[in-house]
Design a protein around this motif. Sequence first.
Motif, PDB file in Angstrom:
ATOM      1  N   ASN A 312     -64.671  31.520  14.079  1.00 11.89           N
ATOM      2  CA  ASN A 312     -63.741  32.608  14.390  1.00 11.89           C
ATOM      3  C   ASN A 312     -62.299  32.199  14.144  1.00 11.89           C
ATOM      4  O   ASN A 312     -61.497  32.986  13.628  1.00 11.89           O
ATOM      5  CB  ASN A 312     -63.930  33.044  15.842  1.00 11.89           C
ATOM      6  CG  ASN A 312     -63.222  34.349  16.151  1.00 11.89           C
ATOM      7  OD1 ASN A 312     -63.414  35.351  15.455  1.00 11.89           O
ATOM      8  ND2 ASN A 312     -62.387  34.349  17.171  1.00 11.89           N
ATOM      9  N   SER A 367     -64.585  33.757  21.675  1.00 17.68           N
ATOM     10  CA  SER A 367     -64.750  34.113  20.255  1.00 17.68           C
ATOM     11  C   SER A 367     -66.077  34.818  20.038  1.00 17.68           C
ATOM     12  O   SER A 367     -67.072  34.510  20.707  1.00 17.68           O
ATOM     13  CB  SER A 367     -64.691  32.863  19.369  1.00 17.68           C
ATOM     14  OG  SER A 367     -63.391  32.324  19.318  1.00 17.68           O
ATOM     15  N   LEU A 369     -68.425  36.182  16.529  1.00 16.46           N
ATOM     16  CA  LEU A 369     -68.519  36.212  15.067  1.00 16.46           C
ATOM     17  C   LEU A 369     -68.258  37.626  14.564  1.00 16.46           C
ATOM     18  O   LEU A 369     -68.823  38.597  15.075  1.00 16.46           O
ATOM     19  CB  LEU A 369     -69.900  35.730  14.618  1.00 16.46           C
ATOM     20  CG  LEU A 369     -70.272  34.293  14.996  1.00 16.46           C
ATOM     21  CD1 LEU A 369     -71.627  33.936  14.400  1.00 16.46           C
ATOM     22  CD2 LEU A 369     -69.209  33.303  14.537  1.00 16.46           C
ATOM     23  N   ARG A 370     -67.415  37.738  13.570  1.00 13.44           N
ATOM     24  CA  ARG A 370     -67.008  39.053  13.065  1.00 13.44           C
ATOM     25  C   ARG A 370     -68.186  39.891  12.588  1.00 13.44           C
ATOM     26  O   ARG A 370     -68.182  41.111  12.715  1.00 13.44           O
ATOM     27  CB  ARG A 370     -66.000  38.876  11.919  1.00 13.44           C
ATOM     28  CG  ARG A 370     -64.622  38.457  12.381  1.00 13.44           C
ATOM     29  CD  ARG A 370     -63.618  38.527  11.251  1.00 13.44           C
ATOM     30  NE  ARG A 370     -62.266  38.288  11.748  1.00 13.44           N
ATOM     31  CZ  ARG A 370     -61.168  38.402  10.995  1.00 13.44           C
ATOM     32  NH1 ARG A 370     -61.283  38.748   9.723  1.00 13.44           N
ATOM     33  NH2 ARG A 370     -59.987  38.163  11.513  1.00 13.44           N
TER      34      ARG A 370
END
Length: 471
Positions: A312, A367, A369-370
């Motif tokens: 991230n 964070s 993950l996109r």
Amino acid sequence: MTFNMNIKAILKDPEAAINQLWGEQSHCNDRAAILETADKINQITSVIKTLKNDKNHCASQFKPNKENPEEISRLKDQMKEISSQLNIQEEKRKHQNDVLLGYFSIAKNKLPAVPKQFSTIAQQRPATGEISIQLIDDSKQSEWDNYVNQHTNSGLYHRYEWRKLIHESFSHQSHYFAAISNGIIIGILPTIRLKSALFGDFSISMPFFNYGGVLADTPEIANALLEYAARYCNSNNISHLEIRATQQLNNWPTKSEKVSMIKQLPDSIDQLDKELGSKVRAQINRAKAKNTRTVIGKLDLLNDFYTVFSINMRDLGTPVYGKSFFRNILTQWNDIANIVIIYLENKPVSAAFLLANKDMVEIPWASTLRKTNSLNMNMLLYWEVLSFVITERYHFFDFGRSSLDSSTYRFKKQWGATPIQHYWHYWLKDGQALPEINPNNKKFELLIAIWKKLPVSVTRLIGPLIVKNIP
């Protein structure tokens, strides 16, 4: 019961306000704090009244002295100084008003109560002897931490252990200042010196975290510590000193673009669910419907946390801390540090690092993950984190720092968080400009764009060498 009394009514008779809300015969745990805050507001109001009178008197002198340029110049300087002091006192009163109203937070549309570390500097004890400022070494650790433990406004990052941890993690030099009277510590200021060819040579209290600035028995002692530290920086050719605080401390140049987002927690997870809006609940439920599982742990989850976190950070264009930094924190603070991981199809996709202090838990790093954003994994992460913190019986949750009305600010606000203003104060050597060591600085745009394209393995290798000097 609702409570509709305004700030003026509370200040007029705080005892009556307490009795109206809790009942005259019942015990209010915050009674002493409410009375102390009300008294502090009245004292500040008295100072403001005096300053306004001084300002009016100064203004009245311009006309009689209009033919005297030197006197006019002196009067202008005096007006400027009075106005500056007025602004500081008005900010102090506004913050104390918010704190006072927070104690009556069961009323509709009232500000929620906040942890005591965010209240303004409260007098702990009067200084009865001469005050000296000293540099502290490891031999004074127990005295330092004893002072931190008993102070109402202390936070986790005031504790002496961070000095050793930061040195072990980053090899930074530090200067820990203490105000001492009659052999007793009455104020502290921890500072860490960051020195690099890329970002310069400066000191900060405290880097890498939101809190940990000056802590003192009175504002006067706090100011003495700040002035001493500034002189120390000047004599050691340090370019600037940054002090992170959640209140206005003095008349140094200040940045106030950031806020912490704090949520007062309900007593149960069911109550949390009722507090959330239908949109938030729907997003959480959609994530729950996926093949996910949540695991809460410590060092056993460090590798999975770091996997998500480092990916991230690369995607954001930000250098990543070394894994050893987090390992050192988990080892030093094993009793108050936790990691929360959301697994999707048995792979870590969302991660949070938690630290607790007194009655509050904060989330310094989180964070997701996109590639899982559309699956609401981030919403599920915060739901699981808040559920865990409520189960552990903490009263407040700190969502971390945001810029007002930014996307992260709006994300945190939907969970019911309230902003606490940050004031970052700067002593600047030779009148230099305020430092801009942040991603918004245009001179870093190209470096950020390049960083986003690097392999994660490369960013994990060279990132720690860069980020150690970014506060």
